[in-house]
Design a protein around this motif. Structure first.
Motif, PDB file in Angstrom:
ATOM      1  N   ARG A   1     -24.196 -33.052  59.650  1.00 22.32           N
ATOM      2  CA  ARG A   1     -24.940 -34.316  59.564  1.00 22.32           C
ATOM      3  C   ARG A   1     -25.122 -34.915  60.961  1.00 22.32           C
ATOM      4  NH1 ARG A   1     -25.951 -37.581  55.314  1.00 22.32           N
ATOM      5  NH2 ARG A   1     -26.315 -35.502  54.401  1.00 22.32           N
ATOM      6  N   GLU A   2     -24.076 -34.891  61.783  1.00 22.44           N
ATOM      7  CA  GLU A   2     -24.217 -35.402  63.144  1.00 22.44           C
ATOM      8  C   GLU A   2     -25.239 -34.612  63.951  1.00 22.44           C
ATOM      9  OE1 GLU A   2     -19.871 -37.473  64.008  1.00 22.44           O
ATOM     10  OE2 GLU A   2     -20.326 -35.519  64.915  1.00 22.44           O
ATOM     11  N   ALA A   3     -25.348 -33.321  63.640  1.00 21.72           N
ATOM     12  CA  ALA A   3     -26.309 -32.461  64.327  1.00 21.72           C
ATOM     13  C   ALA A   3     -27.711 -32.538  63.719  1.00 21.72           C
ATOM     14  CB  ALA A   3     -25.818 -31.016  64.304  1.00 21.72           C
ATOM     15  N   GLU A   4     -27.875 -33.358  62.689  1.00 17.56           N
ATOM     16  CA  GLU A   4     -29.154 -33.518  61.987  1.00 17.56           C
ATOM     17  C   GLU A   4     -29.619 -32.207  61.353  1.00 17.56           C
ATOM     18  OE1 GLU A   4     -31.084 -37.393  64.162  1.00 17.56           O
ATOM     19  OE2 GLU A   4     -31.655 -35.430  65.001  1.00 17.56           O
ATOM     20  N   ILE A   5     -28.653 -31.417  60.914  1.00 13.97           N
ATOM     21  CA  ILE A   5     -28.930 -30.195  60.160  1.00 13.97           C
ATOM     22  C   ILE A   5     -28.702 -30.490  58.685  1.00 13.97           C
ATOM     23  CG2 ILE A   5     -28.170 -27.826  59.704  1.00 13.97           C
ATOM     24  CD1 ILE A   5     -27.309 -27.633  62.631  1.00 13.97           C
ATOM     25  N   THR A   6     -29.687 -30.226  57.859  1.00 20.32           N
ATOM     26  CA  THR A   6     -29.550 -30.438  56.420  1.00 20.32           C
ATOM     27  C   THR A   6     -28.591 -29.397  55.848  1.00 20.32           C
ATOM     28  OG1 THR A   6     -31.813 -31.275  56.332  1.00 20.32           O
ATOM     29  CG2 THR A   6     -30.804 -30.643  54.245  1.00 20.32           C
ATOM     30  N   TYR A   7     -27.650 -29.849  55.025  1.00 17.50           N
ATOM     31  CA  TYR A   7     -26.523 -29.015  54.593  1.00 17.50           C
ATOM     32  C   TYR A   7     -26.470 -28.930  53.073  1.00 17.50           C
ATOM     33  CZ  TYR A   7     -21.579 -27.405  54.638  1.00 17.50           C
ATOM     34  OH  TYR A   7     -20.405 -26.714  54.488  1.00 17.50           O
ATOM     35  N   ALA A   8     -26.130 -27.751  52.572  1.00 24.42           N
ATOM     36  CA  ALA A   8     -25.876 -27.577  51.140  1.00 24.42           C
ATOM     37  C   ALA A   8     -24.855 -26.467  50.962  1.00 24.42           C
ATOM     38  CB  ALA A   8     -27.156 -27.247  50.383  1.00 24.42           C
TER      39      ALA A   8
ATOM     40  N   VAL B   1     -25.046 -33.815  50.927  1.00 23.68           N
ATOM     41  CA  VAL B   1     -25.846 -32.621  50.639  1.00 23.68           C
ATOM     42  C   VAL B   1     -27.320 -33.002  50.587  1.00 23.68           C
ATOM     43  CG1 VAL B   1     -26.382 -30.890  48.858  1.00 23.68           C
ATOM     44  CG2 VAL B   1     -23.997 -31.414  49.437  1.00 23.68           C
ATOM     45  N   GLY B   2     -28.150 -32.206  51.235  1.00 24.92           N
ATOM     46  CA  GLY B   2     -29.589 -32.442  51.210  1.00 24.92           C
ATOM     47  C   GLY B   2     -30.173 -32.123  49.841  1.00 24.92           C
ATOM     48  N   PRO B   3     -30.700 -33.105  49.124  1.00 18.36           N
ATOM     49  CA  PRO B   3     -31.173 -32.847  47.751  1.00 18.36           C
ATOM     50  C   PRO B   3     -32.355 -31.890  47.679  1.00 18.36           C
ATOM     51  CG  PRO B   3     -31.768 -35.063  48.458  1.00 18.36           C
ATOM     52  CD  PRO B   3     -30.847 -34.526  49.504  1.00 18.36           C
TER      53      PRO B   3
ATOM     54  N   ARG C   1     -32.925 -37.178  60.488  1.00 17.89           N
ATOM     55  CA  ARG C   1     -33.015 -38.336  61.389  1.00 17.89           C
ATOM     56  C   ARG C   1     -31.697 -39.120  61.375  1.00 17.89           C
ATOM     57  NH1 ARG C   1     -36.797 -38.137  57.829  1.00 17.89           N
ATOM     58  NH2 ARG C   1     -36.109 -40.013  56.739  1.00 17.89           N
ATOM     59  N   ALA C   2     -30.600 -38.428  61.152  1.00 21.43           N
ATOM     60  CA  ALA C   2     -29.305 -39.087  60.951  1.00 21.43           C
ATOM     61  C   ALA C   2     -28.837 -39.878  62.159  1.00 21.43           C
ATOM     62  CB  ALA C   2     -28.253 -38.049  60.570  1.00 21.43           C
ATOM     63  N   LEU C   3     -29.294 -39.514  63.350  1.00 19.98           N
ATOM     64  CA  LEU C   3     -28.837 -40.199  64.562  1.00 19.98           C
ATOM     65  C   LEU C   3     -29.757 -41.328  65.005  1.00 19.98           C
ATOM     66  CD1 LEU C   3     -27.666 -37.146  66.726  1.00 19.98           C
ATOM     67  CD2 LEU C   3     -26.234 -38.749  65.442  1.00 19.98           C
ATOM     68  N   ASP C   4     -30.790 -41.615  64.249  1.00 22.29           N
ATOM     69  CA  ASP C   4     -31.764 -42.623  64.682  1.00 22.29           C
ATOM     70  C   ASP C   4     -31.118 -43.942  65.081  1.00 22.29           C
ATOM     71  OD1 ASP C   4     -33.965 -41.039  64.564  1.00 22.29           O
ATOM     72  OD2 ASP C   4     -34.867 -41.970  62.797  1.00 22.29           O
ATOM     73  N   HIS C   5     -30.155 -44.412  64.314  1.00 23.24           N
ATOM     74  CA  HIS C   5     -29.516 -45.703  64.594  1.00 23.24           C
ATOM     75  C   HIS C   5     -27.993 -45.565  64.615  1.00 23.24           C
ATOM     76  CE1 HIS C   5     -33.497 -47.374  63.978  1.00 23.24           C
ATOM     77  NE2 HIS C   5     -33.531 -46.788  62.791  1.00 23.24           N
ATOM     78  N   ALA C   6     -27.505 -44.387  64.984  1.00 24.70           N
ATOM     79  CA  ALA C   6     -26.074 -44.117  64.854  1.00 24.70           C
ATOM     80  C   ALA C   6     -25.269 -44.414  66.103  1.00 24.70           C
ATOM     81  CB  ALA C   6     -25.872 -42.647  64.468  1.00 24.70           C
TER      82      ALA C   6
END
Length: 291
Positions: free
Chosen positions: A195-202, A133-135, A260-265
């Motif tokens: 998260r894989e789509a780099e969308i912040t989720y809550a 979850v995006g804080p 930026r979840a995919l930067d090094h994924a």
């Protein structure tokens, strides 16, 4: 800078978003199949808002039958940066009573058989999900709730079961003993795919019942769940409207890197990537695959 676009995923009892202005409906095509419904795109205040009914209007899709990949993909295609999930749930704690909104911060996935990743053979990727979850987004939801005098409980673990049946008594007691806060059927793999789509989720988990552990509430039925979910819908719409009105114009840098979840994924070497899979990843991972 990227413009902030607020997505809202409506769960059981939430099939529309009152207060959405200048609305247009758009059927967005996805290489991952058909999403649950047309997107309703409009604005609240100065914020662009995109609403999607997770189960489809008329509640056509069961939790196991939802095309989670297509849903997240089409939201990404129209520019959604932050996604708020409105989700009916059962509670394992007496203090988390029906009608209360719980802002969970962890998930346990007990689903099976659902496609849980955009990646796979031919393009392997591993994103961090330690903090799903995006804080900063959750903090904005808390502020919106305070402004609207809506009581919320911050924190707790959401266990996602497969469904569509409700829990057995033994399952309910087990999950309660493990310290989980609430139970639902839809936030996994949704949070993983976001998260894989780099969308912040809550998640705003809207408590409808006490599951079946509670001594005075030993069975869950659809009528009771729907009644509370519908009663919660207006309150949820008011909370989302306040969140949208106070939302920043530009996407904020996420403190845990959801943007930026995919930067090094991605693990697969460029020469070994499956071109068909890469083509399907144009919206989800185009930012990094194009490098």
């Amino acid at each position: 800078m990227t413009a902030a676009v607020l997505g809202v995923m409506g769960g059981s009892g939430v099939y529309d978003l009152p207060g959405l202005e200048d609305v247009r409906e758009e059927q967005v095509r996805s290489p991952w199949g058909e999403p649950s419904d047309a997107l309703r795109i409009g604005r609240i205040g100065e914020t662009k808002v995109v609403f999607l009914a997770r189960h489809g209007r008329g509640h056509r899709f069961s939790p196991s039958g939802i095309n989670y990949r297509a849903n997240i993909d089409v939201l990404k295609r129209v520019g959604v940066t932050d996604l708020v999930s409105l989700s009916a749930c059962g509670s394992f704690k007496a203090e988390l009573h029906p009608g209360l909104f719980v802002l969970v911060d962890q998930f346990v996935d007990r689903t099976h058989g659902r496609a849980s990743s955009f990646f796979g053979n031919g393009c392997v990727a591993h994103v961090s999900l330690a903090h799903p979850v995006g804080p900063a987004l959750q903090t904005r939801i808390v502020a919106a709730a305070e402004a609207e005098a809506i009581t919320v409980h911050r924190g707790g673990t959401y266990v996602c079961m497969e469904g569509p049946q409700f829990s057995t008594y033994a399952e309910s007691l087990t999950y309660k003993a493990q310290g989980f806060a609430v139970i639902g059927m839809t936030n996994m793999p949704e949070a993983k795919l976001a998260r894989e789509a780099e969308i912040t989720y809550a998640t705003i988990a809207m408590v409808t019942d006490f599951d079946c552990w509670h001594p005075t509430h030993d069975a869950v039925d659809v009528a009771a769940v729907v009644a509370v979910a519908r009663a919660n819908a207006d309150k949820a719409a008011r909370l989302v409207a306040r969140l949208a009105r106070d939302f920043p114009r530009e996407r904020e840098t996420c403190p845990i890197g959801t943007d930026r979840a995919l930067d090094h994924a991605i693990m697969t070497a460029p020469a070994q990537r499956d071109p068909d899979l890469v083509a399907k990843l144009d919206a989800i991972a185009g930012r990094v695959l194009a490098i």
